[in-house]
Design a protein around this motif. Structure first.
Motif, PDB file in Angstrom:
ATOM      1  N   UNK A   1      12.088   3.920   2.047  1.00 35.47           N
ATOM      2  CA  UNK A   1      11.768   3.459   0.683  1.00 35.47           C
ATOM      3  C   UNK A   1      10.790   4.368  -0.049  1.00 35.47           C
ATOM      4  N   UNK A   2       9.931   5.051   0.704  1.00 34.74           N
ATOM      5  CA  UNK A   2       8.962   5.916   0.011  1.00 34.74           C
ATOM      6  C   UNK A   2       9.671   7.104  -0.648  1.00 34.74           C
ATOM      7  N   UNK A   3      10.636   7.659   0.084  1.00 33.42           N
ATOM      8  CA  UNK A   3      11.431   8.754  -0.489  1.00 33.42           C
ATOM      9  C   UNK A   3      12.220   8.242  -1.698  1.00 33.42           C
ATOM     10  N   UNK A   4      12.766   7.037  -1.577  1.00 32.08           N
ATOM     11  CA  UNK A   4      13.534   6.457  -2.687  1.00 32.08           C
ATOM     12  C   UNK A   4      12.658   6.301  -3.937  1.00 32.08           C
ATOM     13  N   UNK A   5      11.420   5.871  -3.731  1.00 31.73           N
ATOM     14  CA  UNK A   5      10.510   5.716  -4.881  1.00 31.73           C
ATOM     15  C   UNK A   5      10.217   7.086  -5.501  1.00 31.73           C
TER      16      UNK A   5
ATOM     17  N   UNK B   1       1.805   6.937  -6.543  1.00 31.97           N
ATOM     18  CA  UNK B   1       0.782   7.930  -6.906  1.00 31.97           C
ATOM     19  C   UNK B   1       1.289   9.345  -6.710  1.00 31.97           C
ATOM     20  N   UNK B   2       1.948   9.580  -5.580  1.00 30.92           N
ATOM     21  CA  UNK B   2       2.486  10.918  -5.297  1.00 30.92           C
ATOM     22  C   UNK B   2       3.456  11.365  -6.377  1.00 30.92           C
ATOM     23  N   UNK B   3       4.214  10.403  -6.934  1.00 29.41           N
ATOM     24  CA  UNK B   3       5.286  10.800  -7.846  1.00 29.41           C
ATOM     25  C   UNK B   3       4.956  10.451  -9.300  1.00 29.41           C
ATOM     26  N   UNK B   4       3.695  10.149  -9.564  1.00 24.69           N
ATOM     27  CA  UNK B   4       3.275   9.900 -10.939  1.00 24.69           C
ATOM     28  C   UNK B   4       3.946   8.686 -11.569  1.00 24.69           C
ATOM     29  N   UNK B   5       4.177   7.649 -10.763  1.00 22.75           N
ATOM     30  CA  UNK B   5       4.800   6.449 -11.294  1.00 22.75           C
ATOM     31  C   UNK B   5       3.816   5.289 -11.226  1.00 22.75           C
ATOM     32  N   UNK B   6       4.148   4.217 -11.946  1.00 22.71           N
ATOM     33  CA  UNK B   6       3.299   3.035 -11.946  1.00 22.71           C
ATOM     34  C   UNK B   6       3.923   1.978 -11.035  1.00 22.71           C
ATOM     35  N   UNK B   7       3.115   1.328 -10.222  1.00 20.91           N
ATOM     36  CA  UNK B   7       3.663   0.317  -9.294  1.00 20.91           C
ATOM     37  C   UNK B   7       4.422  -0.790 -10.029  1.00 20.91           C
ATOM     38  N   UNK B   8       4.083  -1.026 -11.266  1.00 19.68           N
ATOM     39  CA  UNK B   8       4.777  -2.086 -12.012  1.00 19.68           C
ATOM     40  C   UNK B   8       6.252  -1.742 -12.261  1.00 19.68           C
ATOM     41  N   UNK B   9       6.621  -0.479 -12.037  1.00 26.14           N
ATOM     42  CA  UNK B   9       8.027  -0.078 -12.214  1.00 26.14           C
ATOM     43  C   UNK B   9       8.890  -0.498 -11.021  1.00 26.14           C
ATOM     44  N   UNK B  10       8.234  -0.877  -9.919  1.00 29.52           N
ATOM     45  CA  UNK B  10       8.986  -1.098  -8.677  1.00 29.52           C
ATOM     46  C   UNK B  10       9.014  -2.588  -8.324  1.00 29.52           C
ATOM     47  N   UNK B  11      10.194  -3.129  -8.127  1.00 32.67           N
ATOM     48  CA  UNK B  11      10.332  -4.493  -7.619  1.00 32.67           C
ATOM     49  C   UNK B  11      10.597  -4.432  -6.115  1.00 32.67           C
ATOM     50  N   UNK B  12       9.752  -5.131  -5.369  1.00 36.63           N
ATOM     51  CA  UNK B  12       9.941  -5.213  -3.923  1.00 36.63           C
ATOM     52  C   UNK B  12      10.793  -6.435  -3.604  1.00 36.63           C
TER      53      UNK B  12
ATOM     54  N   UNK C   1       0.828  -1.212   0.000  1.00 37.74           N
ATOM     55  CA  UNK C   1       0.000   0.000   0.000  1.00 37.74           C
ATOM     56  C   UNK C   1       0.857   1.255   0.000  1.00 37.74           C
ATOM     57  N   UNK C   2       1.901   1.220   0.812  1.00 38.46           N
ATOM     58  CA  UNK C   2       2.759   2.418   0.903  1.00 38.46           C
ATOM     59  C   UNK C   2       3.533   2.628  -0.391  1.00 38.46           C
ATOM     60  N   UNK C   3       3.945   1.534  -1.030  1.00 35.79           N
ATOM     61  CA  UNK C   3       4.618   1.662  -2.331  1.00 35.79           C
ATOM     62  C   UNK C   3       3.654   2.297  -3.330  1.00 35.79           C
ATOM     63  N   UNK C   4       2.426   1.824  -3.308  1.00 32.54           N
ATOM     64  CA  UNK C   4       1.441   2.330  -4.246  1.00 32.54           C
ATOM     65  C   UNK C   4       1.151   3.817  -4.013  1.00 32.54           C
ATOM     66  N   UNK C   5       1.087   4.220  -2.747  1.00 31.00           N
ATOM     67  CA  UNK C   5       0.863   5.645  -2.450  1.00 31.00           C
ATOM     68  C   UNK C   5       2.053   6.499  -2.885  1.00 31.00           C
TER      69      UNK C   5
END
Ligand SMILES: *Cc1c(COP(=O)(O)O)cnc(C)c1O
Length: 229
Positions: free
Chosen positions: A206-210, A18-29, A11-15
């Protein structure tokens, strides 16, 4: 617990996306499981995690053997000594922590024997802290260029560890520096595929990193709990 923690992180990755105009599919956890048991890793895997990170070679090879039947992608994120390369080269998915040509020569030697391609990230010290691993940003272009001669070792991006700070915003300059370095390399004509990934961001930042462009986040304690050692 692990399942709930993972949901919370997702959820936090997704938020953050959203804040930074990116798609969750760009991020590997990547779930960093050092000090935690193979059973915990299996639990995380069965809760939907495909990518597992480990920092110590011996620990990772032991867990790999325990979990051979699971379709886990094993990421090595800790300092890698040349004499340990042989233990991980036949199963590791991505090595995040390359910081010398010598280690790459060894990876090339071992990988060529089994004809396996190994993808690596170059670890960069973006905080200037002497105890942190990684090469200086200025050394990165040369190392990436030198790794280009190998047939089996392939650079896919950059990795960094931000300084440990109370306020995650204070980690932002580190992440910005890594992204600026990526931009500089692209400007200098380095092919995009060589610098496509930025592995940055841990439990506390991690949120800042995203927000700053991470494509891989490495999260341990927020998934598995506090480490006792
Ligand atoms: C332990 C570790 C992590 C995870 O750290 P947490 O703060 O527990 O999320 C990430 N990256 C590296 C390189 C690590 O060693």
């Amino acid at each position: 617990m692990i399942k709930e923690n993972l949901q919370d992180i997702r959820n936090r990755i997704s938020e953050a996306c959203q804040r930074s105009g990116r798609d969750v599919s760009e991020i590997t956890l990547i779930a960093v499981s050092k000090t935690f048991s193979s059973d915990k890793i299996r639990e995380a895997h069965h809760s939907g995690i495909a990518d597992i990170g480990e920092s110590y070679v011996q620990e990772m090879t032991g867990k790999y053997k325990d979990l051979k039947n699971e379709s886990i992608r094993w990421h090595f994120v800790g300092p890698l000594q040349r004499n340990k390369v042989k233990y991980i080269v036949d199963f590791v998915h991505l090595i995040h922590s390359v910081e010398s040509l010598k280690v790459c020569q060894e990876i090339e030697k071992r990988a060529s024997r089994i004809d396996r391609d190994i993808e690596v990230l170059v670890e960069v010290n973006t905080s200037g802290e002497p105890q942190k691993h990684g090469i200086s940003p200025d050394e990165a272009p040369k190392l990436i260029d030198e790794i280009g001669v190998f047939d089996h070792v392939h650079v896919r991006g950059l990795m960094t560890m931000a300084p440990f700070v109370d306020d995650p915003n204070d980690a932002r300059p580190s992440f910005k520096l890594l992204r600026d370095l990526q931009a500089r390399l692209l400007d200098n004509g380095v092919p995009e595929i060589l610098v496509q990934h930025l592995s940055m961001g841990m439990s506390n930042d991690f949120e800042v990193a995203i927000e700053e462009g991470a494509t891989m986040v490495r999260i341990g304690s927020s998934i598995f709990g506090e480490r006792l050692q």
